[in-house]
Scaffold this motif. Sequence first.
Motif, mmCIF file in Angstrom:
data_model
loop_
_atom_site.group_PDB
_atom_site.id
_atom_site.type_symbol
_atom_site.label_atom_id
_atom_site.label_comp_id
_atom_site.label_asym_id
_atom_site.label_seq_id
_atom_site.Cartn_x
_atom_site.Cartn_y
_atom_site.Cartn_z
ATOM 1 N N ASP B 110 4.848 -5.447 -10.731
ATOM 2 C CA ASP B 110 5.549 -6.620 -10.209
ATOM 3 C C ASP B 110 4.597 -7.789 -9.980
ATOM 4 O OD1 ASP B 110 7.191 -8.412 -9.030
ATOM 5 O OD2 ASP B 110 7.563 -7.251 -7.203
ATOM 6 N N PRO B 111 4.712 -8.863 -10.760
ATOM 7 C CA PRO B 111 3.799 -9.992 -10.594
ATOM 8 C C PRO B 111 4.039 -10.760 -9.299
ATOM 9 C CG PRO B 111 5.391 -10.432 -12.354
ATOM 10 C CD PRO B 111 5.734 -9.098 -11.782
ATOM 11 N N ALA B 112 5.220 -10.589 -8.686
ATOM 12 C CA ALA B 112 5.531 -11.341 -7.462
ATOM 13 C C ALA B 112 4.681 -10.885 -6.280
ATOM 14 C CB ALA B 112 7.009 -11.201 -7.121
ATOM 15 N N THR B 113 4.172 -9.668 -6.335
ATOM 16 C CA THR B 113 3.392 -9.159 -5.209
ATOM 17 C C THR B 113 1.884 -9.298 -5.442
ATOM 18 O OG1 THR B 113 3.394 -6.909 -6.084
ATOM 19 C CG2 THR B 113 5.200 -7.501 -4.632
ATOM 20 N N LEU B 114 1.511 -10.062 -6.480
ATOM 21 C CA LEU B 114 0.094 -10.282 -6.768
ATOM 22 C C LEU B 114 -0.396 -11.480 -5.970
ATOM 23 C CD1 LEU B 114 -1.361 -10.395 -10.400
ATOM 24 C CD2 LEU B 114 -2.577 -10.843 -8.297
ATOM 25 N N ASN B 115 -1.038 -11.215 -4.859
ATOM 26 C CA ASN B 115 -1.432 -12.307 -3.969
ATOM 27 C C ASN B 115 -2.858 -12.786 -4.190
ATOM 28 O OD1 ASN B 115 1.002 -12.411 -2.517
ATOM 29 N ND2 ASN B 115 0.426 -10.545 -1.458
ATOM 30 N N ASP B 116 -3.799 -12.018 -3.753
ATOM 31 C CA ASP B 116 -5.185 -12.482 -3.719
ATOM 32 C C ASP B 116 -6.090 -11.659 -4.635
ATOM 33 O OD1 ASP B 116 -5.143 -10.131 -2.464
ATOM 34 O OD2 ASP B 116 -5.775 -10.853 -0.497
ATOM 35 N N GLY B 117 -7.369 -11.958 -4.572
ATOM 36 C CA GLY B 117 -8.338 -11.308 -5.437
ATOM 37 C C GLY B 117 -8.444 -9.811 -5.213
ATOM 38 N N LYS B 118 -8.396 -9.397 -3.958
ATOM 39 C CA LYS B 118 -8.487 -7.967 -3.657
ATOM 40 C C LYS B 118 -7.306 -7.222 -4.255
ATOM 41 C CE LYS B 118 -11.225 -7.072 0.502
ATOM 42 N NZ LYS B 118 -12.491 -6.769 -0.141
ATOM 43 N N ASN B 119 -6.134 -7.796 -4.063
ATOM 44 C CA ASN B 119 -4.921 -7.215 -4.621
ATOM 45 C C ASN B 119 -5.052 -7.066 -6.136
ATOM 46 O OD1 ASN B 119 -2.239 -7.006 -5.746
ATOM 47 N ND2 ASN B 119 -1.450 -7.585 -3.744
ATOM 48 N N PHE B 120 -5.543 -8.103 -6.796
ATOM 49 C CA PHE B 120 -5.678 -8.047 -8.250
ATOM 50 C C PHE B 120 -6.691 -6.982 -8.674
ATOM 51 C CE2 PHE B 120 -7.841 -9.243 -12.142
ATOM 52 C CZ PHE B 120 -6.768 -9.236 -13.020
ATOM 53 N N SER B 121 -7.836 -6.938 -8.030
ATOM 54 C CA SER B 121 -8.856 -5.942 -8.373
ATOM 55 C C SER B 121 -8.300 -4.535 -8.217
ATOM 56 C CB SER B 121 -10.081 -6.110 -7.477
ATOM 57 O OG SER B 121 -10.754 -7.304 -7.792
ATOM 58 N N MET B 122 -7.591 -4.329 -7.131
ATOM 59 C CA MET B 122 -7.010 -3.000 -6.878
ATOM 60 C C MET B 122 -6.051 -2.610 -7.993
ATOM 61 S SD MET B 122 -3.950 -1.758 -5.477
ATOM 62 C CE MET B 122 -3.318 -2.938 -4.286
ATOM 63 N N ARG B 123 -5.233 -3.570 -8.438
ATOM 64 C CA ARG B 123 -4.299 -3.267 -9.521
ATOM 65 C C ARG B 123 -5.035 -2.981 -10.826
ATOM 66 N NH1 ARG B 123 1.093 -6.083 -9.115
ATOM 67 N NH2 ARG B 123 1.321 -6.555 -6.921
#
Lengths: 203, 203
Positions: B110-123
């Motif tokens: 879900d791209p809507a829950t992609l907030n910050d850098g940490k979130n992106f790295s985790m994904r």
Amino acid sequence: MLELAILGLLMDRDHHGYEVRAHLRDRLGLGANISFGSIYPALARLEREGLVEVAVTSATKVSTLSTGSLSGERASLRSLRVTPGLNRKSRKVYQITPRGREEFAHLLADPATLNDGKNFSMRMALAKYLAPNARVGLLEQRRSSLCARLGEARQYASNDELDTYARSVMEHAVQGVELDIAWIDTLLATERSNQINLAPEAN
Amino acid sequence: MLELAILGLLMDRDHHGYEVRAHLRDRLGLGANISFGSIYPALARLEREGLVEVAVTSATKVSTLSTGSLSGERASLRSLRVTPGLNRKSRKVYQITPRGREEFAHLLADPATLNDGKNFSMRMALAKYLAPNARVGLLEQRRSSLCARLGEARQYASNDELDTYARSVMEHAVQGVELDIAWIDTLLATERSNQINLAPEAN
DNA sequence: TTTCGATATATCGAACTGATATGATAGTTG
DNA sequence: CAACTATCATATCAGTTCGATATATCGAAA
């Protein structure tokens, strides 16, 4: 941490809450917008602790039609009341108090409250208020914690159970820490050359 | 965000809370240790929502001295009760449920829950569970938000009211964003070369 | 003229942190 | 061998922060 940042902004000049947010972003390097749900409570805490006070509560364009019969006292009461539901614009301008300045100097130099990267960046953006030795102290503390972090990150990146994507994340983290260390090193070099220039005959 | 990360770990194999913390750090790239004050409530939420369940509550080395007279039912009750004050070690091993797997796949893409850098790295650390097109989608979304951020950061860095330190902070922020973009670009290049290799006769 | 975007303050629930408490287990060292 | 220490393991608490939402003003444009 927010309180230190806000005090830092108020060291320069008075601000109101809405203005604080923009400056946290574009002057203190706190990337994304800090939410008002953090800022207004932080201002309330600072006020409760006596570190800031409301300098002015401006109500722009007070209608002169209805205020004609009001005494000065009643008019000032009206402009000071800022509970929601009032029908004119309220704008609370905050000012740092002498105790606030003391607390700011204390907090800014205190290495025990230096937690993460954001905290460090925010302090460096306020580093002009630090004594040179305190500045170097914070830089060296940050450097050593980054070196420790670099060791860990390299270890995680060399874990052979990771798939391609996870490994890439870890390697990118290593690069980020390396960039941070390089930055600290340029700052430290600048500090040292300044010390030499200012006190060439020391020793 | 923590819930997605924990589900991601449980996709691989079962874990207990204490173990989760180490893996969030060294497999999902969530740098510093996430506090247990986040992890245990997150596990409780996931359990309440039926996305995970307790597979085993192991009480290693149950003393055979005092349990001799206890019925099997009472013994199992004892090992399941994990309220503080119990005199034996409790270790709740969590397992992802089928609904948990569905929710994980949904949240991860879900791209809507992609907030910050940490979130992106985790994904990205979990990207092996993503379909290639979803992977590219997230990468491109992240790239465009980083480009916007780069523009802002450059603008802040060129503010001539900043002192040397504050400017240095802003310039370092610019370099950080540039590093992030370069990383995304290598990941995108890899994705594209994989697509060509897997479907060379497309079109 | 009214509608829109920026300005401005405030509150709420949920999430996260850091500190703290409690106890089990394993190793080691005097 | 007993006492100490480190690590493992779960849990709670107060305080902080976020994201969403509500409310109202102001200036400009359509």
